[in-house]
Every structure is written in C-alpha cells, then in structure tokens.
Write a protein that holds these residues in place. Structure first.
Motif, PDB file in Angstrom:
ATOM      1  N   THR A 166       0.827  -1.205   0.000  1.00 24.45           N
ATOM      2  CA  THR A 166       0.000   0.000   0.000  1.00 24.45           C
ATOM      3  C   THR A 166       0.860   1.254   0.000  1.00 24.45           C
ATOM      4  OG1 THR A 166      -1.703  -1.204   1.231  1.00 24.45           O
ATOM      5  CG2 THR A 166      -1.850   1.192   1.221  1.00 24.45           C
ATOM      6  N   ALA A 167       1.894   1.255   0.829  1.00 26.76           N
ATOM      7  CA  ALA A 167       2.791   2.419   0.860  1.00 26.76           C
ATOM      8  C   ALA A 167       3.470   2.622  -0.486  1.00 26.76           C
ATOM      9  CB  ALA A 167       3.835   2.234   1.961  1.00 26.76           C
ATOM     10  N   LYS A 168       3.835   1.523  -1.131  1.00 24.12           N
ATOM     11  CA  LYS A 168       4.468   1.641  -2.443  1.00 24.12           C
ATOM     12  C   LYS A 168       3.498   2.231  -3.465  1.00 24.12           C
ATOM     13  CE  LYS A 168       7.104  -1.085  -5.786  1.00 24.12           C
ATOM     14  NZ  LYS A 168       7.595  -2.434  -6.126  1.00 24.12           N
ATOM     15  N   SER A 169       2.234   1.753  -3.416  1.00 26.32           N
ATOM     16  CA  SER A 169       1.224   2.284  -4.350  1.00 26.32           C
ATOM     17  C   SER A 169       0.964   3.757  -4.084  1.00 26.32           C
ATOM     18  CB  SER A 169      -0.071   1.480  -4.219  1.00 26.32           C
ATOM     19  OG  SER A 169       0.149   0.108  -4.501  1.00 26.32           O
ATOM     20  N   LEU A 170       0.828   4.128  -2.779  1.00 26.06           N
ATOM     21  CA  LEU A 170       0.612   5.536  -2.452  1.00 26.06           C
ATOM     22  C   LEU A 170       1.794   6.396  -2.865  1.00 26.06           C
ATOM     23  CD1 LEU A 170      -1.046   5.301   1.079  1.00 26.06           C
ATOM     24  CD2 LEU A 170      -2.131   5.984  -1.054  1.00 26.06           C
ATOM     25  N   SER A 171       2.984   5.861  -2.698  1.00 31.64           N
ATOM     26  CA  SER A 171       4.166   6.614  -3.094  1.00 31.64           C
ATOM     27  C   SER A 171       4.168   6.881  -4.593  1.00 31.64           C
ATOM     28  CB  SER A 171       5.430   5.857  -2.693  1.00 31.64           C
ATOM     29  OG  SER A 171       6.580   6.546  -3.119  1.00 31.64           O
ATOM     30  N   LYS A 172       3.787   5.855  -5.349  1.00 27.72           N
ATOM     31  CA  LYS A 172       3.717   6.058  -6.804  1.00 27.72           C
ATOM     32  C   LYS A 172       2.639   7.080  -7.154  1.00 27.72           C
ATOM     33  CE  LYS A 172       5.393   1.468  -8.132  1.00 27.72           C
ATOM     34  NZ  LYS A 172       5.063   0.197  -8.800  1.00 27.72           N
ATOM     35  N   ALA A 173       1.466   6.977  -6.470  1.00 26.26           N
ATOM     36  CA  ALA A 173       0.380   7.913  -6.766  1.00 26.26           C
ATOM     37  C   ALA A 173       0.778   9.349  -6.438  1.00 26.26           C
ATOM     38  CB  ALA A 173      -0.871   7.516  -5.980  1.00 26.26           C
ATOM     39  N   TRP A 174       1.366   9.545  -5.251  1.00 24.42           N
ATOM     40  CA  TRP A 174       1.780  10.900  -4.888  1.00 24.42           C
ATOM     41  C   TRP A 174       2.909  11.400  -5.781  1.00 24.42           C
ATOM     42  CZ3 TRP A 174      -1.148  13.984  -2.408  1.00 24.42           C
ATOM     43  CH2 TRP A 174      -2.045  13.506  -1.440  1.00 24.42           C
ATOM     44  N   SER A 175       3.745  10.488  -6.224  1.00 25.17           N
ATOM     45  CA  SER A 175       4.795  10.903  -7.163  1.00 25.17           C
ATOM     46  C   SER A 175       4.191  11.385  -8.475  1.00 25.17           C
ATOM     47  CB  SER A 175       5.752   9.734  -7.413  1.00 25.17           C
ATOM     48  OG  SER A 175       6.738  10.090  -8.348  1.00 25.17           O
ATOM     49  N   THR A 176       3.149  10.666  -8.933  1.00 20.91           N
ATOM     50  CA  THR A 176       2.466  11.085 -10.156  1.00 20.91           C
ATOM     51  C   THR A 176       1.795  12.442  -9.967  1.00 20.91           C
ATOM     52  OG1 THR A 176       2.071   8.771 -10.724  1.00 20.91           O
ATOM     53  CG2 THR A 176       0.732  10.409 -11.854  1.00 20.91           C
TER      54      THR A 176
END
Length: 274
Positions: A164-174
C-alpha cells in the motif's frame, strides 16, 4: 556367618586342647564358648522383639565374640602359614556386627499396611507430576502455535502495508509530477474558464505532507447564515490581506473561523463578491 564362626571356634579349641586333655573335654570347652555366645545372642534377640534393650547382655555378647576372635587369632599366630587362619579370624566380630545391623533394620521396619500407604502416596505424587508435565507441554505447544499464527498474520499485514505504501508513493509521485508540470495550470484554467468566465482560480493539487486535525469548534455546526451575511464575511476575509486572498485561502479561513456553509453557497457568495 554366626554358624561358620562357631564351627571354626570349636575346631580351633579342640585342636589346641586336644593334645593336653581328652578330646571330649576340649569339645565341651569349645561348645561352652559357642553356647554362651549363642545364648547371649538369643536373649538379646528376644529383648529386641519385645522392644527392649539391655546393655549388659550386649556387652556379654561382644565379649564372647572377642573370645572367639582371640582364639582364632592365637591359633593363626601359632601356625607356620597364618594367612589362612587370619583371613577367617574376623568372622565372629563381623557376625556380631551384622546382628547389630539387623536389629537396627527391625526397629525401622514397617508393616505391610504402612508400606502400601507409602507406595500409594508415592504413586499419587508421580501421577500428579506426570499430569503437570503433560499440562505444561500442552500449554507450551498451544503458546507456540499462537505465536506462530500471530507472527504469520503480522508478516501478512506488514506485506500489505508495504504494498500500500508503495502504491501511495507512486500515486503521490504522479500527482507531484503533474502539479509541477508547466502546462498543468494553463490546461485546467482553459477548461474552467468557460464555466466561470469572471474567475481565474489557482489550481493546486494535493501535496504529500502532515495532516492537520480540524479543531472541535470547526466541527460544531453554527447558525445558518443569510446570503447577505455570507457575502459580507466572504468579502471581509477576501480583503483581510493585500493582495486579495484566493478562493481556497478564503474558504480555509472561513471554516477555521467556525463559520458553516455549504460549498455551493460559499462559491456563489465568492462569485457575487468577486
């Protein structure tokens, strides 16, 4: 051992005195020594059976035992090869000592009923110890199983949180790359200018950062404001700083002040004031 000592004592007395007196007389002397010892021993055993004890009788018994030992030792010293006789000279004293040990054993002997009770108590203690060991083993196994299950569940939760943290990190990076883009604001303004021709909003996407809790006063609903009061509050907040605040900044300060209004009414008031 008592019988062997008596035979040896009688034989030595007959061999000693047989050369100086008739054999029958020597035999009577030897039987006298053995008989006195045996009689003393029998009387001492009778007293012990009655739970009694006599020190003189015990002393006489040891005295006869010493006489028998002295006879054997004296005969051994007179022989050319005394080793064999000296090897059996201790038998009378040893026999007397064994009778003493046997008396001690009799004084500590228990009845069959007492022995059965002791055996039952020991067996009960062994049973309780075995049950306690089995219970401890079972509890240890249960605890081990529980810890294994908790550890596995924790590992699964950690893996889910990591994904989940990895997915959120990708989303916030986008979102960050989109917000920092040069054409993002211009494209959004181009789209919204047809809907709000007189307003040029400042588009700001969410930014990864700490979360600020809303105060309890802001959560309590206030009295419903009229359009005139709402317009006055929006105008005051908008012109509270120079240059004038944007709609987002005004809305944040409006709600932080404890006022309550729907987003539709607040935007309508903003449009009228602006």
């Amino acid at each position: 051992m008592t019988a062997v000592s008596m035979v040896l004592t009688l034989a030595v007395v007959v061999m000693w005195l047989g050369t100086s007196m008739p054999t029958l007389v020597a035999l009577v002397v030897g039987i006298g020594i053995d008989g006195g010892w045996l009689a003393t021993l029998a009387y001492e055993r009778r007293l012990a059976a009655q739970g009694d004890h006599s020190t003189p009788v015990t002393a006489v018994g040891w005295f006869f035992g010493l006489i028998a030992t002295a006879v054997l030792v004296g005969h051994a010293l007179g022989e050319e090869s005394p080793e064999a006789w000296l090897a059996v000279a201790w038998l009378p004293l040893a026999a007397k000592a064994l009778w003493l040990v046997h008396g001690l054993w009799e004084r500590t002997a228990l009845t069959p009923g007492a022995l059965a009770s002791i055996h039952g108590i020991q067996q009960e203690a062994r049973d309780e110890a075995a049950v306690a060991r089995a219970r401890l083993r079972a509890e240890a196994t249960t605890e081990e199983t529980r810890l294994t299950a908790v550890t596995a569940a924790g590992a699964r939760v950690a893996r889910v949180q990591a994904r989940t943290a990895k997915s959120l990190s990708k989303a916030w990076s986008t979102l960050e790359s989109t917000r920092a883009g040069e054409d993002t604001s211009r494209a959004l303004t181009c789209v919204t200018s047809r809907v709000t021709p007189d307003v040029t909003p400042t588009w700001e996407l969410p930014v990864w950062g700490p979360v600020e809790l809303v105060s309890s006063l802001a959560l309590e609903p206030g009295p419903a404001l009229t359009d005139a009061e709402l317009d006055r509050l929006v105008d005051d907040i908008r012109h509270s700083e120079t240059p004038s605040l944007s709609y987002r900044e005004m809305a944040v300060r409006f709600r932080a002040a404890g006022h309550s209004a729907s987003e539709v009414r607040l935007r309508a008031a903003w449009k009228r004031v602006a």
